[in-house]
Structure formats: structure tokens, C-alpha cells
Design an enzyme around this catalytic site. Structure first.
Site, PDB file in Angstrom:
ATOM      1  CB  THR A 175      -0.994   0.004   1.185  1.00 16.83           C
ATOM      2  OG1 THR A 175      -1.986   1.005   0.952  1.00 16.83           O
ATOM      3  CG2 THR A 175      -0.323   0.253   2.527  1.00 16.83           C
TER       4      THR A 175
ATOM      5  CB  CYS B 166      -3.634   5.579   6.874  1.00 10.68           C
ATOM      6  SG  CYS B 166      -4.877   6.639   6.126  1.00 10.68           S
TER       7      CYS B 166
ATOM      8  CG  HIS C 134      -4.164   2.053   3.616  1.00  6.10           C
ATOM      9  ND1 HIS C 134      -3.359   2.484   2.582  1.00  6.10           N
ATOM     10  CD2 HIS C 134      -4.474   3.171   4.319  1.00  6.10           C
ATOM     11  CE1 HIS C 134      -3.198   3.803   2.673  1.00  6.10           C
ATOM     12  NE2 HIS C 134      -3.879   4.234   3.723  1.00  6.10           N
TER      13      HIS C 134
END
Length: 161
Positions: free
Chosen positions: A23, A29, A46
Site C-alpha cells: 500500500t 493511516c 490500510h
């Protein structure tokens, strides 16, 4: 030959060796991986926010730590991973904006990292490595052939945890 499986923001997926799951754009995040070193099955979520119960618009389970981690656990065990062997690694949770410490926006990265630890403890899954906090974004890859978690950031050497 391995494939690269991409996980978007507020997304999750699983993979098996020799594939790599990755990702990009982790700021506040968290990129959390679950990995079974025997079956070489792994997965990544994620997520953007720590708690699905804090908002009404919570239809995307991968957007939140609580629901996203539980769903990832379901998917990797359904694919053949053994829950008792799973290990977790996390990255992200940065403080991306210069805001006051007491502001919820400023602490979202810290809260996201803490939510991962709390969920993993609740689910009895060992967190064996992390690269969280600070003030820069990260791109991460889980290599399912060996469980290595590669962390890339602009102007920084690749870190493998």
C-alpha cells in the site's frame, strides 16, 4: 515470478507466497499486516480511523481499525492461515499536520497506532514489529515468501522489519 497486490486507502486484501502485498500513501493511516510464516499467507489492511462506532458513515469496514482488522483476520484464516501462528506488523500513524497536540486531527496517527495494538491484544495476535509515528509518509510491502515488511519513505533508506 511474484505478483504485487495493491491495497488502496480504506481497503484490505490477502496474498500468498511468492506474492507481495503493498500500500502507498500511509500518513496518519495504518498499514497492518497479518502473516502466517508456515503457510506463507499474509494480508494487509490500510485503515484511516481507529473506531467505526465513532461515526455514522461506517459502511466501509476497511476504513476502521476495529472492523478492518477483524475482517482481515477472517480472510487470512479462511485462506488457510493458522490463527495461532499469525504475527502482526504495523507502519504509519504519522503526525502529518502541524496542529496543536490536543487537537483530534493532530493525534489521529497516534490514535490509529494505539487502536491497532488494542485490537491485536483483544484478538490475541502478537505484534512483532512496528514503524509508526514521526512526521512522514510511508509506502509498505509485505513479502509473503519470508514475512519481511519493507518500509519506504522519501529521502530515507528502505527499512525492513
Amino acid at each position: 515470478m511474484s505478483n504485487v497486490i495493491r491495497v488502496g486507502m480504506a481497503d484490505l486484501n490477502i496474498c500468498k507466497a511468492p506474492d507481495v502485498i503493498m500500500t502507498i500513501g500511509l500518513g496518519s493511516c495504518i498499514g497492518l499486516t497479518l502473516y502466517d510464516p508456515v503457510t506463507k499467507i499474509g494480508g494487509m489492511v490500510h485503515y484511516m480511523l481507529p473506531d467505526s462506532t465513532a461515526t455514522e458513515n461506517n459502511g466501509n469496514i476497511a476504513k476502521f481499525a476495529d472492523t478492518g482488522i477483524e475482517e482481515l483476520l477472517k480472510q487470512v484464516t479462511r485462506a488457510g492461515a493458522s490463527r495461532s501462528r499469525l504475527v502482526a506488523k504495523i507502519a504509519g500513524g504519522a503526525k502529518m499536520f502541524g496542529v496543536a497536540q490536543l487537537s483530534n486531527i493532530g493525534s489521529i496517527g497516534d490514535r490509529n497506532a494505539q487502536a491497532a495494538k488494542e485490537m491485536l491484544k483483544k484478538l490475541n495476535i502478537r505484534l512483532i514489529a512496528e514503524d509508526t509515528g514521526l512526521n512522514y509518509g510511508r509506502t509498505v510491502e509485505l513479502h509473503c515468501d519470508n514475512g519481511d515488511f519493507h518500509i519506504k519513505a522519501i529521502k530515507k533508506p528502505v527499512k525492513i522489519i
